[in-house]
Design a protein around this motif. Structure first.
Motif, PDB file in Angstrom:
ATOM      1  N   LEU A 177      59.272 -23.322  40.193  1.00  0.00           N
ATOM      2  CA  LEU A 177      60.206 -22.224  39.943  1.00  0.00           C
ATOM      3  C   LEU A 177      61.548 -22.735  39.424  1.00  0.00           C
ATOM      4  N   ILE A 178      61.997 -23.879  39.923  1.00  0.00           N
ATOM      5  CA  ILE A 178      63.250 -24.472  39.429  1.00  0.00           C
ATOM      6  C   ILE A 178      63.099 -24.871  37.961  1.00  0.00           C
ATOM      7  N   VAL A 179      61.976 -25.500  37.629  1.00  0.00           N
ATOM      8  CA  VAL A 179      61.738 -25.917  36.235  1.00  0.00           C
ATOM      9  C   VAL A 179      61.676 -24.698  35.317  1.00  0.00           C
ATOM     10  N   LEU A 180      60.985 -23.651  35.753  1.00  0.00           N
ATOM     11  CA  LEU A 180      60.889 -22.430  34.938  1.00  0.00           C
ATOM     12  C   LEU A 180      62.246 -21.742  34.809  1.00  0.00           C
ATOM     13  N   LYS A 181      63.041 -21.766  35.858  1.00  0.00           N
ATOM     14  CA  LYS A 181      64.385 -21.179  35.818  1.00  0.00           C
ATOM     15  C   LYS A 181      65.266 -21.955  34.848  1.00  0.00           C
TER      16      LYS A 181
END
Length: 196
Positions: A177-181
């Motif tokens: 989720l951090i990478v996608l954000k």
């Protein structure tokens, strides 16, 4: 108070480990779970991302890179925690563990296979959909289910405690989720008028 609570949690962790590792023992799982557990390794997910990069077109290249970054982030966290916490694997400390795979004496907490599986599952699953009977479904659901089975397999084959798997899943999901954000933030910065 805190010591009693922690002791209770750790006791339940061991009880649940034995329930899965020994209590659910059967010939079907004894055959399938060692195979599934290997598909959760970072090497397997790197190969999948590599195939996506080569054969997935423009979108596949982007998703593969995001998946590889999520795998890197999750494994950096996992191996840092393994080194800091230094929890021995269950087959090294508990009696009567049914060990179904070869595993070196590396540390147990958290589960790297589970973290890798959830990190890749979230990235790939949120980026792709499949059509079934005229409806579109996110690939996230079957991939999360598979990642969950990988986590279960790590307990079943005797190399991880349930808490190792739970924290591995959390690390994998948050890493993805951090990478996608970050991807969305970087994209928004490039689009005119988005931040004005």
């Amino acid at each position: 108070m805190h010591d009693v609570l922690l002791a209770g949690i750790l006791n339940q962790n061991v009880n649940l480990f034995y329930m899965i590792n020994g209590g659910m023992d059967n010939i079907v799982f004894d055959f399938i779970m060692p195979l599934i557990t290997n598909f959760g390794s970072i090497i397997a997910w790197v190969v999948i991302c590599g195939l996506l990069f080569v054969f997935g077109g423009v979108k596949g290249k982007k998703v593969a890179v995001l998946g590889l970054v999520a795998l890197f982030v999750s494994n950096a966290i996992v191996y840092s925690l393994k080194f800091i916490i230094a929890e021995p694997r269950p087959f090294l400390t508990l009696p009567n563990v049914d060990l179904l795979v070869y595993e070196n004496g590396s540390y147990s907490f958290p589960s790297g296979h589970t973290a890798s599986s959830f990190a890749a599952a979230v990235v790939i699953g949120l980026k792709y959909k499949f059509n079934f009977r005229g409806k579109s479904y996110g690939l996230i659901y079957p991939l999360l289910a598979f990642a969950g089975v990988v986590g279960f397999s790590r307990i079943y084959v005797g190399v991880h405690y349930p808490l190792d798997v739970a924290f591995g899943a959390l690390i994998g999901i948050l890493s993805a989720l951090i990478v996608l954000k970050l991807e969305n933030t970087a994209l928004a910065d490039k689009l005119p008028g988005v931040n004005s």
